[in-house]
Design a protein around this motif. Structure first.
Motif, mmCIF file in Angstrom:
data_model
loop_
_atom_site.group_PDB
_atom_site.id
_atom_site.type_symbol
_atom_site.label_atom_id
_atom_site.label_comp_id
_atom_site.label_asym_id
_atom_site.label_seq_id
_atom_site.Cartn_x
_atom_site.Cartn_y
_atom_site.Cartn_z
ATOM 1 N N SER A 98 -6.511 0.892 -5.057
ATOM 2 C CA SER A 98 -5.490 1.485 -5.933
ATOM 3 C C SER A 98 -5.855 1.403 -7.408
ATOM 4 O O SER A 98 -5.234 2.084 -8.228
ATOM 5 C CB SER A 98 -4.158 0.755 -5.736
ATOM 6 O OG SER A 98 -3.648 1.060 -4.470
ATOM 7 N N ARG A 137 0.916 4.153 -2.841
ATOM 8 C CA ARG A 137 0.595 5.536 -2.458
ATOM 9 C C ARG A 137 1.745 6.476 -2.832
ATOM 10 O O ARG A 137 1.523 7.581 -3.334
ATOM 11 C CB ARG A 137 0.326 5.574 -0.949
ATOM 12 C CG ARG A 137 -0.065 6.901 -0.391
ATOM 13 C CD ARG A 137 -0.661 6.712 0.991
ATOM 14 N NE ARG A 137 0.313 6.518 2.047
ATOM 15 C CZ ARG A 137 0.923 7.510 2.703
ATOM 16 N NH1 ARG A 137 0.670 8.767 2.372
ATOM 17 N NH2 ARG A 137 1.765 7.261 3.688
ATOM 18 N N ASN A 153 0.832 -1.214 0.000
ATOM 19 C CA ASN A 153 0.000 0.000 0.000
ATOM 20 C C ASN A 153 0.865 1.262 0.000
ATOM 21 O O ASN A 153 0.572 2.218 -0.708
ATOM 22 C CB ASN A 153 -0.890 0.044 1.251
ATOM 23 C CG ASN A 153 -1.756 -1.180 1.395
ATOM 24 O OD1 ASN A 153 -1.246 -2.301 1.458
ATOM 25 N ND2 ASN A 153 -3.056 -0.993 1.439
ATOM 26 N N GLU A 154 1.914 1.263 0.825
ATOM 27 C CA GLU A 154 2.760 2.461 0.932
ATOM 28 C C GLU A 154 3.501 2.733 -0.378
ATOM 29 O O GLU A 154 3.674 3.886 -0.771
ATOM 30 C CB GLU A 154 3.748 2.322 2.092
ATOM 31 C CG GLU A 154 3.098 2.287 3.474
ATOM 32 C CD GLU A 154 2.445 3.597 3.921
ATOM 33 O OE1 GLU A 154 1.836 4.286 3.077
ATOM 34 O OE2 GLU A 154 2.538 3.919 5.113
#
Lengths: 117, 92, 119
Positions: free
Chosen positions: C64, C23, C19-20
Protein backbone atom coordinates in the motif's frame (compact mmCIF):
# COMPACT_ATOMS: atom_id res chain seq x y z
CA UNK A 1 -34.14 8.87 -0.75
CA UNK A 2 -31.38 6.55 -2.02
CA UNK A 3 -30.16 4.29 0.81
CA UNK A 4 -27.13 2.02 0.40
CA UNK A 5 -26.41 -0.96 2.65
CA UNK A 6 -22.85 -2.35 2.56
CA UNK A 7 -22.25 -5.90 3.78
CA UNK A 8 -18.94 -7.51 4.66
CA UNK A 9 -19.41 -10.83 6.45
CA UNK A 10 -20.70 -14.20 5.17
CA UNK A 11 -24.39 -15.20 5.16
CA UNK A 12 -25.69 -17.91 7.51
CA UNK A 13 -22.65 -17.58 9.84
CA UNK A 14 -23.73 -14.06 10.86
CA UNK A 15 -27.00 -12.16 11.03
CA UNK A 16 -25.94 -9.35 8.67
CA UNK A 17 -27.63 -10.63 5.52
CA UNK A 18 -30.88 -11.13 7.45
CA UNK A 19 -30.56 -7.64 8.94
CA UNK A 20 -29.94 -6.17 5.49
CA UNK A 21 -32.88 -7.99 3.88
CA UNK A 22 -35.30 -6.79 6.61
CA UNK A 23 -33.90 -3.25 6.42
CA UNK A 24 -34.11 -3.16 2.62
CA UNK A 25 -37.74 -4.33 2.73
CA UNK A 26 -38.61 -1.64 5.29
CA UNK A 27 -36.94 1.00 3.11
CA UNK A 28 -38.81 -0.20 0.01
CA UNK A 29 -42.13 -0.03 1.89
CA UNK A 30 -41.41 3.63 2.58
CA UNK A 31 -40.72 4.26 -1.08
CA UNK A 32 -36.94 4.61 -0.90
CA UNK A 33 -34.48 3.47 -3.55
CA UNK A 34 -32.20 0.79 -2.10
CA UNK A 35 -28.78 -0.46 -3.20
CA UNK A 36 -26.80 -3.24 -1.56
CA UNK A 37 -23.02 -3.43 -1.92
CA UNK A 38 -21.58 -6.89 -1.27
CA UNK A 39 -18.00 -6.71 -0.08
CA UNK A 40 -15.57 -9.43 1.11
CA UNK A 41 -17.29 -12.67 2.27
CA UNK A 42 -20.79 -11.23 1.85
CA UNK A 43 -20.50 -11.99 -1.91
CA UNK A 44 -21.28 -15.60 -0.94
CA UNK A 45 -24.88 -14.50 -0.34
CA UNK A 46 -25.71 -14.49 -4.07
CA UNK A 47 -24.28 -17.94 -4.86
CA UNK A 48 -27.00 -19.78 -6.76
CA UNK A 49 -25.50 -23.15 -5.76
CA UNK A 50 -26.31 -22.54 -2.08
CA UNK A 51 -28.57 -25.34 -0.81
CA UNK A 52 -29.83 -24.76 2.73
CA UNK A 53 -31.89 -27.23 4.75
CA UNK A 54 -35.55 -27.04 3.74
CA UNK A 55 -36.58 -25.51 7.10
CA UNK A 56 -34.06 -22.68 6.70
CA UNK A 57 -34.28 -19.49 4.65
CA UNK A 58 -32.73 -19.40 1.19
CA UNK A 59 -30.69 -16.20 1.32
CA UNK A 60 -29.59 -16.12 -2.34
CA UNK A 61 -33.25 -16.61 -3.30
CA UNK A 62 -34.23 -13.71 -1.00
CA UNK A 63 -31.53 -11.57 -2.65
CA UNK A 64 -32.93 -12.37 -6.09
CA UNK A 65 -36.41 -11.38 -4.87
CA UNK A 66 -35.04 -8.08 -3.55
CA UNK A 67 -33.45 -7.47 -6.92
CA UNK A 68 -36.81 -8.17 -8.61
CA UNK A 69 -38.36 -5.54 -6.32
CA UNK A 70 -35.89 -2.98 -7.65
CA UNK A 71 -32.99 -3.25 -5.21
CA UNK A 72 -29.71 -2.73 -7.04
CA UNK A 73 -27.24 -5.36 -5.82
CA UNK A 74 -23.52 -4.82 -6.46
CA UNK A 75 -20.96 -7.59 -6.09
CA UNK A 76 -17.33 -6.59 -5.50
CA UNK A 77 -15.66 -8.30 -8.46
CA UNK A 78 -12.26 -8.93 -6.87
CA UNK A 79 -13.93 -10.29 -3.70
CA UNK A 80 -15.98 -12.61 -5.92
CA UNK A 81 -12.93 -13.88 -7.82
CA UNK A 82 -11.22 -14.66 -4.52
CA UNK A 83 -14.22 -16.79 -3.51
CA UNK A 84 -15.04 -18.57 -6.76
CA UNK A 85 -18.18 -16.53 -7.41
CA UNK A 86 -18.79 -15.73 -11.08
CA UNK A 87 -21.73 -14.99 -13.40
CA UNK A 88 -22.08 -18.80 -13.81
CA UNK A 89 -23.05 -19.31 -10.19
CA UNK A 90 -24.88 -16.19 -9.09
CA UNK A 91 -28.62 -15.66 -8.83
CA UNK A 92 -30.41 -13.41 -11.35
CA UNK A 93 -30.19 -9.68 -10.77
CA UNK A 94 -26.99 -8.74 -8.91
CA UNK A 95 -24.25 -7.23 -11.03
CA UNK A 96 -20.49 -7.37 -10.77
CA UNK A 97 -18.87 -4.08 -9.91
CA UNK A 98 -16.10 -2.97 -7.58
CA UNK A 99 -14.57 -0.24 -5.49
CA UNK A 100 -15.20 2.47 -8.16
CA UNK A 101 -18.94 1.74 -7.85
CA UNK A 102 -18.60 1.78 -4.05
CA UNK A 103 -17.09 5.26 -4.39
CA UNK A 104 -19.91 6.34 -6.69
CA UNK A 105 -22.53 5.07 -4.20
CA UNK A 106 -20.76 6.77 -1.28
CA UNK A 107 -20.68 10.02 -3.25
CA UNK A 108 -24.14 9.97 -4.81
CA UNK A 109 -26.44 8.14 -2.38
CA UNK A 110 -28.31 10.03 0.34
CA UNK A 111 -27.44 7.54 3.07
CA UNK A 112 -24.70 4.90 3.38
CA UNK A 113 -25.23 2.22 6.00
CA UNK A 114 -22.28 -0.12 6.53
CA UNK A 115 -22.70 -3.27 8.59
CA UNK A 116 -19.22 -3.55 10.03
CA UNK A 117 -17.44 -6.91 10.25
CA UNK B 1 -25.96 15.01 14.12
CA UNK B 2 -25.07 11.42 13.37
CA UNK B 3 -26.67 8.02 13.65
CA UNK B 4 -24.25 5.52 15.20
CA UNK B 5 -25.27 1.92 14.53
CA UNK B 6 -23.73 -0.53 16.99
CA UNK B 7 -24.03 -4.25 16.25
CA UNK B 8 -21.47 -5.64 18.69
CA UNK B 9 -22.08 -6.98 22.19
CA UNK B 10 -20.95 -5.00 25.27
CA UNK B 11 -18.21 -7.61 25.72
CA UNK B 12 -16.49 -6.24 22.61
CA UNK B 13 -14.43 -3.13 23.21
CA UNK B 14 -15.25 -1.58 19.83
CA UNK B 15 -18.87 -1.17 20.90
CA UNK B 16 -17.79 0.97 23.88
CA UNK B 17 -15.51 2.98 21.62
CA UNK B 18 -18.40 3.63 19.27
CA UNK B 19 -20.58 4.81 22.16
CA UNK B 20 -17.78 7.24 23.05
CA UNK B 21 -17.81 8.61 19.48
CA UNK B 22 -21.25 10.14 20.07
CA UNK B 23 -21.60 13.87 20.60
CA UNK B 24 -24.59 15.98 21.65
CA UNK B 25 -27.50 15.55 19.24
CA UNK B 26 -26.38 12.13 17.99
CA UNK B 27 -28.49 8.99 18.04
CA UNK B 28 -27.20 5.53 18.92
CA UNK B 29 -29.06 2.47 17.64
CA UNK B 30 -28.23 -0.96 19.04
CA UNK B 31 -28.86 -3.86 16.64
CA UNK B 32 -27.89 -7.56 16.43
CA UNK B 33 -25.79 -8.56 19.50
CA UNK B 34 -25.51 -4.84 20.24
CA UNK B 35 -29.00 -5.10 21.78
CA UNK B 36 -27.35 -6.71 24.82
CA UNK B 37 -26.38 -3.15 25.74
CA UNK B 38 -30.07 -2.66 26.52
CA UNK B 39 -29.77 -4.78 29.66
CA UNK B 40 -26.26 -3.59 30.59
CA UNK B 41 -26.18 -0.97 33.37
CA UNK B 42 -22.58 0.05 32.58
CA UNK B 43 -23.68 1.09 29.09
CA UNK B 44 -25.99 3.68 30.62
CA UNK B 45 -23.04 5.38 32.33
CA UNK B 46 -21.15 5.62 29.00
CA UNK B 47 -23.95 7.44 27.19
CA UNK B 48 -23.32 11.17 27.08
CA UNK B 49 -25.94 13.85 27.74
CA UNK B 50 -28.26 14.76 24.87
CA UNK B 51 -27.51 11.53 23.01
CA UNK B 52 -30.64 9.53 22.08
CA UNK B 53 -30.51 5.76 22.31
CA UNK B 54 -32.73 3.15 20.67
CA UNK B 55 -32.74 -0.62 20.46
CA UNK B 56 -33.96 -2.74 17.55
CA UNK B 57 -36.98 -4.59 18.97
CA UNK B 58 -36.78 -7.60 16.63
CA UNK B 59 -33.16 -8.29 17.63
CA UNK B 60 -33.90 -7.80 21.34
CA UNK B 61 -36.86 -10.19 21.33
CA UNK B 62 -34.97 -12.76 19.25
CA UNK B 63 -32.47 -12.92 22.12
CA UNK B 64 -35.10 -13.61 24.77
CA UNK B 65 -35.68 -10.11 26.17
CA UNK B 66 -38.85 -8.07 26.11
CA UNK B 67 -39.17 -4.36 25.52
CA UNK B 68 -39.99 -3.70 29.20
CA UNK B 69 -36.61 -5.16 30.24
CA UNK B 70 -34.77 -2.70 28.01
CA UNK B 71 -33.04 0.34 29.51
CA UNK B 72 -33.67 2.20 26.25
CA UNK B 73 -36.73 2.65 24.02
CA UNK B 74 -37.22 0.22 21.16
CA UNK B 75 -37.81 0.78 17.45
CA UNK B 76 -38.73 -1.73 14.76
CA UNK B 77 -37.26 -1.84 11.24
CA UNK B 78 -39.59 0.97 10.11
CA UNK B 79 -38.26 3.03 13.03
CA UNK B 80 -34.70 2.24 11.95
CA UNK B 81 -35.51 3.65 8.49
CA UNK B 82 -36.91 6.78 10.13
CA UNK B 83 -33.63 7.21 12.04
CA UNK B 84 -31.74 6.82 8.74
CA UNK B 85 -34.00 9.44 7.14
CA UNK B 86 -33.34 11.89 9.98
CA UNK B 87 -29.55 11.53 10.08
CA UNK B 88 -27.49 12.39 7.02
CA UNK B 89 -24.32 11.21 8.73
CA UNK B 90 -24.14 7.54 9.61
CA UNK B 91 -21.30 5.98 11.59
CA UNK B 92 -21.44 2.21 11.23
CA UNK C 1 -16.20 17.24 -2.17
CA UNK C 2 -17.12 14.78 0.57
CA UNK C 3 -14.82 13.42 3.24
CA UNK C 4 -14.96 9.70 3.96
CA UNK C 5 -13.25 7.95 6.86
CA UNK C 6 -12.42 4.25 6.87
CA UNK C 7 -11.93 3.03 10.43
CA UNK C 8 -10.28 -0.34 11.06
CA UNK C 9 -10.30 -2.01 14.46
CA UNK C 10 -9.14 -5.57 13.79
CA UNK C 11 -5.58 -6.91 13.63
CA UNK C 12 -3.79 -6.79 10.24
CA UNK C 13 -2.29 -10.28 10.60
CA UNK C 14 -5.46 -11.87 11.95
CA UNK C 15 -7.91 -10.54 9.36
CA UNK C 16 -8.19 -8.92 5.94
CA UNK C 17 -9.78 -5.65 7.09
CA UNK C 18 -6.71 -3.39 7.09
CA UNK C 19 -6.03 -4.39 3.46
CA UNK C 20 -9.70 -3.99 2.49
CA UNK C 21 -9.94 -0.55 4.11
CA UNK C 22 -6.80 0.63 2.32
CA UNK C 23 -7.99 -0.75 -1.02
CA UNK C 24 -11.37 0.94 -0.52
CA UNK C 25 -9.76 4.24 0.42
CA UNK C 26 -7.54 4.26 -2.69
CA UNK C 27 -10.61 3.60 -4.84
CA UNK C 28 -12.35 6.78 -3.64
CA UNK C 29 -10.29 9.15 -5.80
CA UNK C 30 -12.40 8.38 -8.90
CA UNK C 31 -15.12 10.53 -7.33
CA UNK C 32 -14.97 13.91 -5.64
CA UNK C 33 -14.18 12.18 -2.35
CA UNK C 34 -11.37 12.75 0.11
CA UNK C 35 -10.61 9.51 1.98
CA UNK C 36 -8.72 9.03 5.24
CA UNK C 37 -7.90 5.97 7.33
CA UNK C 38 -8.03 5.54 11.09
CA UNK C 39 -6.47 2.54 12.82
CA UNK C 40 -7.79 1.86 16.31
CA UNK C 41 -7.89 -1.07 18.71
CA UNK C 42 -5.83 -4.02 17.36
CA UNK C 43 -5.55 -2.43 13.89
CA UNK C 44 -2.84 -0.08 15.21
CA UNK C 45 -0.50 -3.08 15.01
CA UNK C 46 -0.41 -2.37 11.24
CA UNK C 47 1.91 0.63 11.68
CA UNK C 48 4.56 -1.27 13.66
CA UNK C 49 7.57 -1.69 11.36
CA UNK C 50 8.07 -5.19 12.76
CA UNK C 51 4.60 -6.34 11.65
CA UNK C 52 4.93 -8.74 8.71
CA UNK C 53 1.79 -10.65 7.67
CA UNK C 54 3.78 -11.87 4.65
CA UNK C 55 5.74 -14.18 6.99
CA UNK C 56 2.45 -16.14 7.24
CA UNK C 57 2.12 -16.18 3.46
CA UNK C 58 -0.43 -13.33 3.57
CA UNK C 59 -0.32 -10.09 1.59
CA UNK C 60 2.26 -7.56 2.70
CA UNK C 61 1.09 -4.24 4.13
CA UNK C 62 3.95 -2.51 2.28
CA UNK C 63 2.14 -2.98 -1.05
CA UNK C 64 0.00 0.00 0.00
CA UNK C 65 2.94 2.35 0.53
CA UNK C 66 3.27 3.40 -3.10
CA UNK C 67 -0.43 4.36 -3.17
CA UNK C 68 -0.13 6.24 0.12
CA UNK C 69 2.77 8.10 -1.44
CA UNK C 70 0.96 8.74 -4.73
CA UNK C 71 -2.35 9.91 -3.27
CA UNK C 72 -1.18 11.30 0.06
CA UNK C 73 -4.03 9.49 1.82
CA UNK C 74 -3.85 10.48 5.50
CA UNK C 75 -3.48 7.68 8.05
CA UNK C 76 -4.41 8.32 11.68
CA UNK C 77 -3.70 6.16 14.71
CA UNK C 78 -5.06 6.33 18.23
CA UNK C 79 -2.45 7.10 20.88
CA UNK C 80 -4.00 5.11 23.72
CA UNK C 81 -4.37 2.03 21.52
CA UNK C 82 -0.70 2.21 20.50
CA UNK C 83 0.36 2.48 24.13
CA UNK C 84 -1.86 -0.41 25.20
CA UNK C 85 -0.16 -2.58 22.56
CA UNK C 86 3.34 -1.42 23.58
CA UNK C 87 4.09 0.26 20.24
CA UNK C 88 6.40 3.24 20.72
CA UNK C 89 6.65 6.16 18.31
CA UNK C 90 10.06 4.94 17.14
CA UNK C 91 8.48 1.57 16.22
CA UNK C 92 6.18 3.20 13.66
CA UNK C 93 7.02 2.52 10.00
CA UNK C 94 7.66 6.00 8.48
CA UNK C 95 6.02 5.11 5.14
CA UNK C 96 2.58 5.36 6.82
CA UNK C 97 3.23 9.03 7.67
CA UNK C 98 0.82 8.26 10.51
CA UNK C 99 -0.69 11.10 12.50
CA UNK C 100 -1.42 10.37 16.14
CA UNK C 101 -4.74 11.44 17.67
CA UNK C 102 -5.92 10.97 21.24
CA UNK C 103 -9.03 9.37 22.67
CA UNK C 104 -10.30 12.82 23.67
CA UNK C 105 -10.13 13.98 20.04
CA UNK C 106 -11.84 10.86 18.67
CA UNK C 107 -15.47 11.99 18.64
CA UNK C 108 -14.83 15.40 17.06
CA UNK C 109 -12.38 13.80 14.60
CA UNK C 110 -14.93 11.21 13.49
CA UNK C 111 -17.61 13.91 13.16
CA UNK C 112 -15.38 15.96 10.83
CA UNK C 113 -16.13 13.39 8.06
CA UNK C 114 -19.28 13.14 5.94
CA UNK C 115 -19.25 9.33 5.86
CA UNK C 116 -17.72 6.92 8.35
CA UNK C 117 -17.26 3.26 7.41
CA UNK C 118 -15.95 0.89 10.05
CA UNK C 119 -14.15 -2.36 9.20
Amino acid sequence: MHIVIQLNVPPYTYEDLDTAIHLAEAALRKGHKVSIFLFADSVLSVNSKVKPMRVDRNIPQRMQELSEKGVEIHICGLCAEYRGISSDNTVQGPKFSGVPEMASLIFNADRYVNLMP
Amino acid sequence: MALIIIKKSPTENISKRMIEMAIEGDTILFVQDGVLHAIDETTKDLIKNAVSVFVLKEDLEARGYSEDMSLFPCVNYDGWIELIEKNEKIIS
Amino acid sequence: MKKVLFVVYQSPAGSIWVNEALRSAFGMYGEDLEPAILFMEDAVIAVNKNTHPESLGCLSLSMSFKYLERYGTPVYILKEDLEKRKIKEEDIEPAWKAKIITKEELSSFVHSFDKVIIF
